[in-house]
Scaffold this motif. Structure first.
Motif, mmCIF file in Angstrom:
data_model
loop_
_atom_site.group_PDB
_atom_site.id
_atom_site.type_symbol
_atom_site.label_atom_id
_atom_site.label_comp_id
_atom_site.label_asym_id
_atom_site.label_seq_id
_atom_site.Cartn_x
_atom_site.Cartn_y
_atom_site.Cartn_z
ATOM 1 N N PRO A 3 67.005 3.770 97.793
ATOM 2 C CA PRO A 3 67.013 3.991 96.336
ATOM 3 C C PRO A 3 65.768 3.462 95.640
ATOM 4 N N THR A 4 65.105 2.457 96.228
ATOM 5 C CA THR A 4 63.898 1.926 95.580
ATOM 6 C C THR A 4 62.769 2.947 95.592
ATOM 7 N N VAL A 5 62.755 3.845 96.589
ATOM 8 C CA VAL A 5 61.745 4.905 96.611
ATOM 9 C C VAL A 5 61.935 5.829 95.410
ATOM 10 N N VAL A 6 63.181 6.165 95.128
ATOM 11 C CA VAL A 6 63.474 7.015 93.973
ATOM 12 C C VAL A 6 63.080 6.301 92.681
ATOM 13 N N GLU A 7 63.353 5.005 92.647
ATOM 14 C CA GLU A 7 62.983 4.227 91.460
ATOM 15 C C GLU A 7 61.477 4.241 91.239
ATOM 16 N N MET A 8 60.710 4.116 92.322
ATOM 17 C CA MET A 8 59.253 4.149 92.194
ATOM 18 C C MET A 8 58.768 5.538 91.776
ATOM 19 N N MET A 9 59.368 6.586 92.310
ATOM 20 C CA MET A 9 58.973 7.941 91.925
ATOM 21 C C MET A 9 59.283 8.196 90.455
ATOM 22 N N GLU A 10 60.423 7.702 89.989
ATOM 23 C CA GLU A 10 60.735 7.819 88.567
ATOM 24 C C GLU A 10 59.705 7.071 87.725
ATOM 25 N N ASP A 11 59.282 5.928 88.219
ATOM 26 C CA ASP A 11 58.265 5.139 87.528
ATOM 27 C C ASP A 11 56.963 5.920 87.433
ATOM 28 N N LEU A 12 56.567 6.567 88.535
ATOM 29 C CA LEU A 12 55.319 7.326 88.548
ATOM 30 C C LEU A 12 55.382 8.534 87.629
ATOM 31 N N LEU A 13 56.573 9.087 87.446
ATOM 32 C CA LEU A 13 56.729 10.271 86.610
ATOM 33 C C LEU A 13 56.944 9.941 85.139
ATOM 34 N N THR A 14 57.060 8.655 84.823
ATOM 35 C CA THR A 14 57.250 8.224 83.435
ATOM 36 C C THR A 14 55.945 7.637 82.915
ATOM 37 N N PRO A 15 55.212 8.349 82.042
ATOM 38 C CA PRO A 15 53.888 7.896 81.630
ATOM 39 C C PRO A 15 53.897 6.734 80.648
ATOM 40 N N GLU A 16 55.058 6.447 80.023
ATOM 41 C CA GLU A 16 55.053 5.443 78.967
ATOM 42 C C GLU A 16 55.016 4.015 79.493
ATOM 43 N N GLU A 17 55.495 3.773 80.702
ATOM 44 C CA GLU A 17 55.584 2.405 81.191
ATOM 45 C C GLU A 17 55.409 2.385 82.702
ATOM 46 N N GLY A 18 55.092 1.178 83.233
ATOM 47 C CA GLY A 18 54.933 1.025 84.680
ATOM 48 C C GLY A 18 53.692 1.730 85.178
ATOM 49 N N PHE A 19 53.824 2.405 86.312
ATOM 50 C CA PHE A 19 52.715 3.151 86.900
ATOM 51 C C PHE A 19 52.842 4.630 86.587
ATOM 52 N N ALA A 20 51.707 5.319 86.662
ATOM 53 C CA ALA A 20 51.694 6.758 86.412
ATOM 54 C C ALA A 20 50.600 7.385 87.264
#
Length: 351
Positions: A278-295
């Motif tokens: 599930p952490t892989v999915v969490e990281m992919m969601e992070d990459l796809l969200t430009p407002e916060e985290g990584f992009a």
């Protein structure tokens, strides 16, 4: 269906006032109280202007009491005159005063009444104002993005674009759902009411001058027809299409799509991955969200980086785009960067 087609036929060639309600341009909303106070102040200004005119020519007016006119008397006369009450206790008696009443006081009276019924006037002028805005927008719109469908996929795509600093005025939404278009208009987006399978509707949205087209319809067959129509209107715009079934990918690409996203399979893969990692999915969601985290972002290669390897840069580079073709880092053909390359890399959101 025939009636809908007849209504949209020739849409792009209609006069601009006939497009009001079909094409909506966002505008800054002002408080009704502000509009009301503006009209009240304007009406008071008209009263003072009329009173000043009467006071300047006070020698030409007759007071039944026989007293000379002061400014309060002039203001009183202006009030009863502009409101068409007209008690008759003060009246113009000289030719000059009557001429002033004809040339100045009467037009002010008409204007004052127009202000009092400003709501009706606003309804009448709103259509003309919208027609002018439509005309100006159609003549100036260039290099924008047209999003077909304002459902979940369309809204999410627009949110991603806004997160990448795309201006709302550079996005045009096309849909047949009035409720969806109202939501898009409230978000500050330009909207077009109609079916994007019709070339006239796409012309009205400016597809022929667009930089990109996002097709986010609910049906794959509709997506194919919309893509065919869009590619017929523009050869340069990048067309991105979302479909449900992977078996339709080749049809959409043959229709002219540059990129195809299979929504059902992508969601299925994420669901499968989430059961084990599930952490892989969490990281992919992070990459796809430009407002916060990584992009994931794209940038041009810098002059100091030419000739070097993308693996040795301070940025985490995922791929290199050369002549429009994406190559992953590690492939020998992009191990040495060249001028004109673009880098796909991971950046921290906000930088």
């Amino acid at each position: 269906m025939f009636g809908d087609r007849a209504r949209t036929l020739g849409l792009s060639n209609r006069p601009h006032f006939a497009l009001v309600g079909v094409l909506r341009i966002p505008e800054v909303q002002t408080s009704p109280w502000i509009s009301l106070w503006r009209r009240v102040l304007f009406a008071i200004g008209l009263l003072f202007a009329a009173a000043l005119v009467v006071y300047v020519g006070r020698d030409g007016y007759h007071d039944n009491a026989g007293d000379p006119l002061g400014f309060l008397d002039a203001f009183y006369y202006a009030t009863v005159s502009l409101s068409t009450t007209g008690y008759g206790d003060i009246a113009p008696v000289t030719s000059e005063a009557r001429l002033v009443n004809i040339v100045i006081i009467t037009p002010l009276r008409i204007l004052f009444l127009i202000v009092l019924v400003g709501t009706t006037l606003g309804v009448l002028t709103e259509r003309s104002r919208q027609a002018f805005k439509i005309q100006r927008w159609r003549h100036s719109v260039r290099n924008h993005t047209v999003v077909v469908g304002y459902g979940t996929k369309g809204r999410t795509a627009i949110d991603a674009m806004l997160g990448d600093n795309v201006q709302p005025a550079d996005i045009v939404v096309v849909d047949t759902d009035v409720v969806a278009l109202d939501a898009a208009a409230n978000a500050g987006l330009v909207t077009v009411h109609g079916s994007a399978t019709q070339s006239d509707v796409q012309r009205l949205a400016g597809v022929q001058n667009a930089a990109s087209v996002v097709v986010a319809t609910n049906r794959d067959d509709t997506a194919v027809l919309v893509t065919l129509t869009a590619r017929e209107l523009t050869k340069s715009a990048k067309i991105v299409v979302a479909i449900r079934e992977a078996e339709n990918t080749h049809l959409v690409r043959q229709s002219g799509a540059d990129s195809v996203v299979v929504s059902s399979e992508t969601a299925g893969r994420l669901l499968g991955i989430a059961t084990t990692t599930p952490t892989v999915v969490e990281m992919m969601e992070d990459l796809l969200t430009p407002e916060e985290g990584f992009a994931i972002a794209e940038r041009d290669v810098e002059a100091s980086e030419i000739g070097g390897s993308p693996r040795h840069l301070s940025d985490i580079v995922l791929g290199v785009v050369r002549a429009g073709v994406l190559s992953r880092v590690g492939e020998p053909e992009v191990d040495s960067l060249e001028a004109g390359d673009k880098l796909l890399y991971i950046r921290r959101a906000g930088k």
